[in-house]
Design an enzyme around this catalytic site. Structure first.
Site, PDB file in Angstrom:
ATOM      1  N   ASP A 198     -10.814   3.628   4.136  1.00 14.32           N
ATOM      2  CA  ASP A 198     -10.959   2.172   4.107  1.00 14.32           C
ATOM      3  C   ASP A 198     -12.446   1.783   4.012  1.00 14.32           C
ATOM      4  O   ASP A 198     -12.774   0.630   3.742  1.00 14.32           O
ATOM      5  CB  ASP A 198     -10.364   1.625   5.413  1.00 14.32           C
ATOM      6  N   LYS A 205       0.837  -1.199   0.000  1.00 17.07           N
ATOM      7  CA  LYS A 205       0.000   0.000   0.000  1.00 17.07           C
ATOM      8  C   LYS A 205       0.875   1.253   0.000  1.00 17.07           C
ATOM      9  O   LYS A 205       0.619   2.211  -0.729  1.00 17.07           O
ATOM     10  CB  LYS A 205      -0.925  -0.005   1.228  1.00 17.07           C
ATOM     11  N   GLN A 246      -4.397  -1.373   9.524  1.00 13.18           N
ATOM     12  CA  GLN A 246      -4.370  -2.702   8.906  1.00 13.18           C
ATOM     13  C   GLN A 246      -4.999  -3.727   9.852  1.00 13.18           C
ATOM     14  O   GLN A 246      -4.660  -3.802  11.032  1.00 13.18           O
ATOM     15  CB  GLN A 246      -2.916  -3.085   8.553  1.00 13.18           C
TER      16      GLN A 246
END
Ligand code: GUN
Length: 295
Positions: free
Chosen positions: A120, A53, A97
């Site tokens: 997200d 990412k 994450q």
């Protein structure tokens, strides 16, 4: 007839090229999109995802603020860091994450993220808005699946999509996106899960079959209708001594057999994975534009 392979890397590269141009135009106006990335602990798969990412951010010109915390980080310290990123004007998106180490309360951590920076698409405010048809950041993996279908010319409207898996990151949001009245919606959706009776009966009805169970070989050829579109969201590391890293990545679909029945199929790796990262970049750029009052 063997299926056509959907090249997620190629579709993702096209979107990333568009984003790179957009980021350079934003920079000319003094705006640099920024993503705050938080990784707690050293789970190898998570370390690898986060590295991917951050590398992708660099490639399109997004600033990324890397925060790698020890596995024993307390809930209070993690929430404090999120609070700091919420206030930081250089940061337009926050990615924590998942999964987090067991002692941390995932739902509370997600709740601490400012919904305006939830690139997200996993905060309850984002999910609630999406479900009720309001504008919201869309969760990256399901959004990536939709873009992959759209950009490959697969007709979603009116089709029967069968999703195997009901996770918060994939199955649940994807099902809700697919029933929206939108260009990537208007589908009829069936969600199957670990308690579904006669899974194959359901999967064989699918025009579009999405495997998101997280279990290799969940979908075998007998479970797929001739000509179906098959999207494999699964990524499991399987030991493989012939590989330099000692493992290979496998999806949920028995690819070699299923590709002989499907009309279109995504590989693992190189299918959905590159799209997930790309939609994170897309949301971060969107968030920077919103913060600057440009959209
Ligand atoms: N872990 C695996 N996929 C994801 C994702 O899309 N978002 C976050 N935050 N963690 C993940």
């Amino acid at each position: 007839m063997a299926a056509q392979i959907i090249d997620g890397k190629q579709v993702a590269a096209g979107i990333r090229a568009e984003l790179k141009d957009e980021v350079s135009r934003l920079k000319e106006r003094g705006i640099t999109p920024g993503l705050g990335v938080i990784l707690v602990g050293d789970d190898p798969a998570s370390v690898s995802y986060v590295t991917g990412k951050e590398r992708a951010c660099g490639e399109v010109g997004i600033y990324s603020d890397h925060n790698h915390l020890p596995a024993e980080t307390s809930q209070a310290d993690l929430v404090r860091l999120i609070g700091r990123l919420n206030k930081d004007p250089r940061i337009h998106g926050i990615l924590v994450q998942l999964p987090l180490p067991k002692h941390l309360k995932e739902s509370e951590v997600i709740f601490a993220i400012d919904p305006a920076k939830d690139v997200d698409g996993i905060h309850p405010v984002s999910v609630g808005k999406m479900v009720t048809g309001q504008k919201a950041f869309l969760s990256c993996t399901p959004h990536g699946v939709l873009q992959l279908l759209l950009r490959t010319g697969v007709r979603i409207e009116g089709s029967h999509v069968v999703i195997v898996g009901r996770s918060n990151l994939v199955g649940r949001p994807l099902a809700n996106m697919l029933i929206q009245k939108s260009a990537t919606g208007n589908a009829t959706v069936t969600i199957c899960h670990t308690r579904t009776k006669d899974l194959a009966h359901h999967t064989r009805q699918a025009d579009i079959l999405v495997a998101a169970a997280g279990q290799p070989r969940t979908i075998t050829a007998d479970m797929v209708r001739e000509g179906a579109v098959v999207i494999d969201v699964g990524v499991t590391r399987v030991e493989d001594a012939t590989k330099r890293q000692g493992f290979r990545l496998v999806g949920d679909v028995d690819f070699d057999a299923v590709k002989e029945k499907a009309s279109l199929i995504t590989p693992v790796p190189g299918g959905v994975g590159p799209m997930t990262i790309t939609m994170l970049l897309y949301n971060t750029v969107e968030s920077a534009k919103r913060a600057a009052g440009l959209v």
